[in-house]
Design a protein around this motif. Structure first.
Motif, short mmCIF file in Angstrom:
data_model
loop_
_atom_site.label_atom_id
_atom_site.label_comp_id
_atom_site.label_asym_id
_atom_site.label_seq_id
_atom_site.Cartn_x
_atom_site.Cartn_y
_atom_site.Cartn_z
N ALA A 65 4.85 -36.29 -7.55
CA ALA A 65 3.85 -35.30 -8.00
C ALA A 65 3.22 -34.54 -6.83
O ALA A 65 2.65 -33.47 -7.01
CB ALA A 65 2.76 -36.00 -8.81
N LEU A 66 3.34 -35.07 -5.59
CA LEU A 66 2.75 -34.40 -4.43
C LEU A 66 3.60 -33.21 -3.99
O LEU A 66 3.12 -32.35 -3.24
CB LEU A 66 2.64 -35.37 -3.25
CG LEU A 66 1.35 -36.17 -3.11
CD1 LEU A 66 1.06 -36.99 -4.34
CD2 LEU A 66 1.41 -37.07 -1.88
N LEU A 102 3.01 -46.94 2.91
CA LEU A 102 2.98 -45.48 2.73
C LEU A 102 3.50 -45.02 1.38
O LEU A 102 3.77 -43.83 1.19
CB LEU A 102 3.79 -44.83 3.85
CG LEU A 102 3.06 -44.90 5.20
CD1 LEU A 102 4.03 -45.15 6.32
CD2 LEU A 102 2.26 -43.63 5.45
N GLY A 103 3.62 -45.94 0.43
CA GLY A 103 4.20 -45.59 -0.87
C GLY A 103 3.49 -44.44 -1.56
O GLY A 103 4.13 -43.61 -2.23
N ALA A 104 2.17 -44.32 -1.38
CA ALA A 104 1.41 -43.28 -2.08
C ALA A 104 1.81 -41.87 -1.65
O ALA A 104 1.60 -40.90 -2.38
CB ALA A 104 -0.09 -43.49 -1.84
N PHE A 105 2.39 -41.74 -0.45
CA PHE A 105 2.84 -40.42 0.02
C PHE A 105 4.22 -40.06 -0.54
O PHE A 105 4.71 -38.96 -0.32
CB PHE A 105 2.88 -40.38 1.55
CG PHE A 105 1.53 -40.22 2.19
CD1 PHE A 105 0.99 -38.97 2.42
CD2 PHE A 105 0.78 -41.33 2.54
CE1 PHE A 105 -0.26 -38.82 2.99
CE2 PHE A 105 -0.47 -41.21 3.12
CZ PHE A 105 -1.00 -39.95 3.35
N MET A 119 -7.19 -36.21 1.55
CA MET A 119 -7.40 -34.98 2.33
C MET A 119 -6.26 -34.00 2.07
O MET A 119 -6.46 -32.80 1.93
CB MET A 119 -7.46 -35.32 3.83
CG MET A 119 -8.77 -35.94 4.28
SD MET A 119 -8.60 -36.81 5.87
CE MET A 119 -8.36 -35.46 7.02
N LEU A 120 -5.05 -34.54 1.98
CA LEU A 120 -3.88 -33.69 1.73
C LEU A 120 -3.96 -33.03 0.36
O LEU A 120 -3.86 -31.81 0.25
CB LEU A 120 -2.60 -34.53 1.82
CG LEU A 120 -1.33 -33.85 1.30
CD1 LEU A 120 -0.93 -32.70 2.22
CD2 LEU A 120 -0.17 -34.84 1.19
N ILE A 121 -4.16 -33.83 -0.70
CA ILE A 121 -4.02 -33.25 -2.04
C ILE A 121 -5.23 -32.40 -2.43
O ILE A 121 -5.11 -31.49 -3.24
CB ILE A 121 -3.70 -34.31 -3.12
CG1 ILE A 121 -4.84 -35.29 -3.30
CG2 ILE A 121 -2.40 -35.02 -2.82
CD1 ILE A 121 -4.58 -36.31 -4.41
N SER A 122 -6.39 -32.66 -1.80
CA SER A 122 -7.58 -31.84 -2.12
C SER A 122 -7.78 -30.74 -1.09
O SER A 122 -8.76 -30.00 -1.12
CB SER A 122 -8.82 -32.72 -2.19
OG SER A 122 -9.09 -33.26 -0.91
N ASN A 123 -6.84 -30.65 -0.12
CA ASN A 123 -6.88 -29.64 0.93
C ASN A 123 -8.18 -29.73 1.74
O ASN A 123 -8.80 -28.72 2.04
CB ASN A 123 -6.70 -28.23 0.35
CG ASN A 123 -6.31 -27.24 1.44
OD1 ASN A 123 -5.94 -27.65 2.54
ND2 ASN A 123 -6.39 -25.96 1.15
N LEU A 158 -5.15 -44.43 5.28
CA LEU A 158 -4.11 -43.69 4.56
C LEU A 158 -4.58 -43.23 3.19
O LEU A 158 -4.16 -42.17 2.71
CB LEU A 158 -2.84 -44.54 4.46
CG LEU A 158 -2.16 -44.75 5.83
CD1 LEU A 158 -1.08 -45.81 5.75
CD2 LEU A 158 -1.57 -43.44 6.35
N LYS A 159 -5.48 -43.98 2.58
CA LYS A 159 -6.05 -43.54 1.30
C LYS A 159 -6.83 -42.24 1.50
O LYS A 159 -6.72 -41.28 0.73
CB LYS A 159 -6.98 -44.64 0.76
CG LYS A 159 -7.61 -44.29 -0.59
CD LYS A 159 -8.57 -45.37 -1.05
CE LYS A 159 -9.25 -44.93 -2.35
NZ LYS A 159 -10.29 -45.88 -2.77
#
Length: 455
Positions: free
Chosen positions: A365-366, A358-361, A302-306, A296-297
């Motif tokens: 800010a995302l 899954l807290g980081a998602f 991958m999501l935020i850096s596209n 998940l890290k």
């Protein structure tokens, strides 16, 4: 509830075959890491969605195959029949002798109206076999003629005739280097028409999938089949059954509706992308172990850096501090550093799935400022492992990931249009310059809306 798949053109039919094959293989895989009863419930749920039973016990794909040349459909039908595991229906395909010559206008204005009745009748027969129709999954490319032009025409007809059923188009984005000289025209016409008639566009970029084959699967000579199998794996990881809620052991009955509800909060934003982790060859898998925290890290970065895969992720990219616009959100000319989302869905499958954190998602800010994370983020789970992976995660994201490729295609198409290159090939089949201008206007608006997510 059942999903009727419409496979259009060479690309749509080849991918469609791999998708059904992947769904069948996974649901009949004995190593599901779960109890026999749970495995049977999973199998039954997959079958209800994608297959109907036939008398001799061979499941039949809930699909309609359409192409304007017979070769690929004949190959697809015989491959399925020879597998001995599942097959296509005897009367589920429509093909002709003459293709569309990579001309969107020919697929849309000539083949569409000419064969409308036959194609829509086939679809209706498939719909009638469903106890309950969830919606349509339409697989097509956007660079050629049949998949793109006829695909747009058929989607429009589905919208007219089945306005209460959901329509999701799975679109193959062409290679940047180009396979067809007019692919940018075909692409903008396809996208603008689908934006009006489809509920969501699930987009796969050929370049990204090619890289996954080379870097993660270690394939030396990459064929279309290799690419299609990666696509099928990604689609299976989204569409195979998951529990309907936290603590529930019942599978979701409304997969398309749930996807749309979680990911498309506004009709201006309907472009979805899929990322998967892990993705690797059988050989590498034997030497790998995974933790949910590690997977998940990587998936979040991958999501935020596209990034489209876990290799080569830019770990420097960080979410912006609340209230400050990020670099690169100001204009398209600067690099997009941070990929802002409007909605994300994480799908977890496998061992100890309930321990995944899954807290980081859920970090505000995302997401765009006008949606709270509680509305913008969802998670689906099942203890049933997917494919060969003990633990795996898929992320379906509605974010700025396509802004650059879309801006590039629109820019290239505009440069050709400004010099009137190849326009006559479209006008002779009834697609006027006005239609092009409408497409440019609509897509410029889509680009602007996605760019503004960061403010």
């Amino acid at each position: 509830m059942s999903i009727v798949t419409v496979q259009l053109g060479q690309c749509g039919n080849q991918i469609g075959f791999e998708v059904f094959d992947a769904l069948f293989s996974d649901s009949h895989c004995p190593q599901g890491l779960c109890s026999k009863r749970e495995n049977e419930a999973y199998q039954a749920s997959c079958k209800e969605r994608f297959f109907s039973e036939e008398e001799n016990g061979v499941p039949i794909a809930r699909a309609v195959l359409v192409d304007m040349e017979p070769k690929v459909i004949n190959q697809t039908l015989s491959k399925a029949a020879h597998s001995g595991r599942w097959k296509y229906g005897q009367h589920s395909c429509f093909c002709q002798k003459q293709g569309s010559g990579n001309n969107w206008a020919y697929g849309y204005s000539v083949h569409g109206p000419r064969h409308e009745e036959s194609i829509m009748n086939l679809i209706q027969k498939e719909v009638e076999k469903c106890d309950s129709l969830n919606g349509f999954f339409i697989i097509m490319s956007m660079a050629g003629g049949t998949g793109s032009g006829l695909g747009a025409f058929v989607t429009q007809n589905l919208q007219d005739q089945y306005s209460n059923s959901l329509k999701m188009n799975q679109i193959i984005w062409p290679y940047g280097t180009g396979e067809v000289i007019v692919q940018n025209y075909n692409s903008i016409l396809t996208l603008s028409h689908l934006y009006r008639s489809s509920d969501a566009l699930l987009i796969h970029e050929n370049d990204a999938v090619h890289k996954i084959c080379a870097k993660l699967m270690n394939i030396k000579q990459i064929s279309f089949r290799d690419i299609n199998q990666v696509l099928a794996h990604q689609l299976g990881s989204v569409f195979q059954p998951t529990y309907s809620g936290e603590g529930s052991f019942h599978y979701r009955r409304n997969p398309l509706g749930d996807l749309m509800e979680n990911l498309v909060p506004h009709p201006e934003f309907k472009m979805l992308g899929v990322r998967n982790i892990p993705q690797m060859s059988e050989n590498s898998l034997a030497y790998s172990t995974f933790t949910w925290a590690g997977l998940l890290k990587h998936l979040r970065q991958m999501l935020i850096s596209n990034a489209k895969m876990e290799e080569g992720i830019d770990w420097q990219v960080r979410p912006p501090l609340s209230g400050l616009p990020t670099l690169g959100k100001m204009s398209l000319n600067k690099e997009f550093h941070f990929n802002t989302s409007i909605a994300n869905l994480v799908i977890l499958r496998g061992k100890d799935v309930h321990s995944a954190e899954l807290g980081a998602f859920k970090d505000p800010a995302l997401y765009t400022s006008w949606l709270e994370p509680v509305h913008a983020f969802s998670v689906w789970k099942t203890q049933r492992a997917f494919s060969k992976y003990e633990k795996s995660a898929a992320l379906v994201s509605n974010s700025q990931f396509l802004v650059k490729p879309l801006d590039m295609i629109v820019g290239k198409a505009w440069n050709m249009f400004a010099s009137k290159a190849y326009i006559h090939q479209y006008t002779k089949f009834g697609i006027e310059e006005e239609d092009f201008l409408d497409s440019f206007t609509l897509l410029e608006q889509v680009i602007a809306s996605y760019c503004n997510l960061g403010f």
